[in-house]
Structure formats: C-alpha cells, structure tokens
Write a protein that holds these residues in place. Structure first.
Motif, short mmCIF file in Angstrom:
data_model
loop_
_atom_site.label_atom_id
_atom_site.label_comp_id
_atom_site.label_asym_id
_atom_site.label_seq_id
_atom_site.Cartn_x
_atom_site.Cartn_y
_atom_site.Cartn_z
N PRO A 34 0.80 -1.24 0.00
CA PRO A 34 0.00 0.00 0.00
C PRO A 34 0.83 1.28 0.00
N THR A 35 2.12 1.17 0.32
CA THR A 35 2.95 2.38 0.38
C THR A 35 3.75 2.62 -0.90
N LEU A 36 3.47 1.87 -1.95
CA LEU A 36 4.14 2.13 -3.22
C LEU A 36 3.73 3.51 -3.74
N PRO A 37 4.62 4.18 -4.48
CA PRO A 37 4.25 5.48 -5.07
C PRO A 37 3.03 5.33 -5.99
N ASP A 38 2.31 6.42 -6.19
CA ASP A 38 1.13 6.38 -7.05
C ASP A 38 1.51 6.02 -8.49
N THR A 39 0.57 5.41 -9.18
CA THR A 39 0.79 5.09 -10.59
C THR A 39 0.65 6.37 -11.42
N ARG A 40 1.16 6.33 -12.65
CA ARG A 40 1.08 7.49 -13.53
C ARG A 40 0.00 7.25 -14.59
N PRO A 41 -0.58 8.30 -15.13
CA PRO A 41 -1.52 8.14 -16.25
C PRO A 41 -0.74 7.61 -17.46
N GLN A 42 -1.17 6.48 -18.00
CA GLN A 42 -0.46 5.90 -19.15
C GLN A 42 -1.18 6.26 -20.44
N PRO A 43 -0.53 6.97 -21.36
CA PRO A 43 -1.18 7.32 -22.63
C PRO A 43 -1.67 6.08 -23.37
N ILE A 44 -2.84 6.19 -23.98
CA ILE A 44 -3.42 5.05 -24.69
C ILE A 44 -2.51 4.59 -25.82
N HIS A 45 -1.93 5.56 -26.55
CA HIS A 45 -1.09 5.19 -27.70
C HIS A 45 0.15 4.41 -27.25
N ALA A 59 8.30 4.52 -21.21
CA ALA A 59 8.77 3.36 -21.98
C ALA A 59 10.28 3.21 -21.95
N ARG A 60 11.01 4.32 -22.06
CA ARG A 60 12.48 4.24 -22.08
C ARG A 60 13.02 3.75 -20.74
N THR A 61 12.45 4.23 -19.65
CA THR A 61 12.88 3.80 -18.32
C THR A 61 12.56 2.33 -18.09
N VAL A 62 11.37 1.92 -18.52
CA VAL A 62 10.95 0.52 -18.38
C VAL A 62 11.93 -0.40 -19.09
N GLU A 63 12.30 -0.03 -20.31
CA GLU A 63 13.24 -0.85 -21.09
C GLU A 63 14.59 -0.94 -20.39
N SER A 64 15.06 0.18 -19.85
CA SER A 64 16.35 0.20 -19.16
C SER A 64 16.33 -0.69 -17.92
N ILE A 65 15.26 -0.61 -17.14
CA ILE A 65 15.15 -1.43 -15.93
C ILE A 65 15.07 -2.91 -16.30
#
Length: 225
Positions: free
Chosen positions: A100-111, A168-174
């Motif tokens: 429950p203490t994870l940071p809030d999610t971000r709005p993800q663009p549909i595209h 997307a770029r950060t996700v790929e790097s992680i």
C-alpha cells in the motif's frame, strides 16, 4: 520466486480477482455462442450441391461439427484475451493488499499501451513462426519454445506492471538490467500458459506474480522503505 507464485494464487479469494475471472469466462462464452450461431446461419445459407439431397446434409453436418469443435477450442484463447484487458485491476489489487505504500501510478497514454501491445504481438508471432521448423527436431523445439516464450512473457508482463509507473524508455532500461532473473521467471509463466484449465487464469497469476517479483527485485520501492 515460488513464494511470489504462491502469494499470487492465494489472492484468488479477492473479489477483484474473481471479477476479472468471471468477466473473462462470461465474455468468452458470449463470443463463442455468437460465433456458433453465425456459423450455423452461414451453413444453412450456403448450398454446396445444386441437387441438394443427402450429400448436402452430410457436408453441412461435417462442417458444422468441425467448426463447432474449432469454436470450442478457441474458448481458452477468448477467455485469456478478454481477461487480459483487465489486468490493471489485478495489479491494483495486489498492490493495495501487499504494497500500500508504493508510489502512485502514472496516467499511461493510450497510444503508448497500444504500440507496446502491438510490438509484442508481432514479435511473438514472428518468433514462434521462425521456430516452427524445429518441430522436426523433437525435444529441440520444446527447449526453443520455452526459452523464447519465457523471454517474451517475462518482457510482456514486466512491462505491463512497470509501465504503470515509468515511461517506456525507463521501463526498457530497468528490464534489461534484470533480464536474466526475469527470463527465468518467464519460463515458469510459459509453463503455466501450457497447462489446460490453468491457462484460463494464467494471465492473472502472471500479472500478480510480476508485481511481487518486481518489488522483490527492487524495481518498485515502497515510500517508507
């Protein structure tokens, strides 16, 4: 890793988990019934032999039975497809209960989600077609199937849960920094996808598992950590 799977399975008592399962099954049943009705309507509208008679009836029955079996075989795929559209709800349920203490999610663009899903689908299709000749090699195909799809599924489900917080770029790097561990987990997910009946809920288990696994790998850090 095993503990992450067990925690994912244990949460099926959560109403949000059951909701996604029921929507997937109900949607698949509705789709299958609609296809079955269309098939029989089509067969009754088409004449294969101008003279009609027993040959026409025999062809209608053979095609009808064959297409009905095909529709039934498509049921698991339809269930998985429909439930996969609701996997964000599964990730929310896991995070609300366990993190429950994870940071809030971000709005993800549909595209962004559409491009990612399309890229994954085309890659998976192309690679699975490429390894088809290995069917002639027996066990070699099995090894290639699990190895390749382990990579694909680990990538897909990791990106699904990680894109809720990173671009997307950060996700790929992680993902690349944790590729080996994710690949091993993906082979386990591939095994789940090949078990009859279990494969109906495998995307739900995979999503919940990947949330647990990602937190344990340090991808998401609770705010009080």
């Amino acid at each position: 890793m095993i503990n992450d799977f067990l925690k994912s399975i244990a949460q099926f008592s959560d109403p949000r988990f059951r909701k996604v399962v029921l929507i997937g099954i109900a949607g698949a049943l509705a789709t299958i019934v609609a296809l079955w009705v269309l098939i029989w309507f089509g067969l009754n509208s088409i004449t294969f032999f101008t003279d009609g008679g027993w040959l026409e009836s025999a062809v209608d029955w053979v095609l009808g039975i064959g297409l009905t079996l095909l529709v039934i075989l498509l049921f698991p795929a339809a269930t998985v497809l429909i439930s996969s559209l609701l996997l964000d709800q599964i990730a929310d349920a896991v995070e609300d209960k366990h993190y429950p203490t994870l940071p809030d999610t971000r709005p993800q663009p549909i595209h962004e989600a559409l491009i990612s899903g399309l890229k994954f689908a085309l890659t998976a299709l192309a690679l699975n077609i490429l390894i088809l000749p290995l069917l002639l090699a027996g066990p070699l195909y099995v090894i290639a199937f699990y190895t390749m799809n382990g990579y694909l599924l680990s990538r897909e489900y990791f990106e699904l849960v990680a894109a809720r917080r990173y671009d997307a770029r950060t996700v790929e790097s992680i993902r690349k920094s944790r590729q080996k561990k994710l690949w091993v987990a993906g082979i386990g997910l591939t095994f789940l996808m090949t078990i009859p009946v279990v494969n109906l809920v495998a995307p739900i288990i995979a999503t919940a598992f990947m949330v647990h696994y990602s937190v344990r790998l340090g991808t998401f850090v609770p705010q009080n950590a």
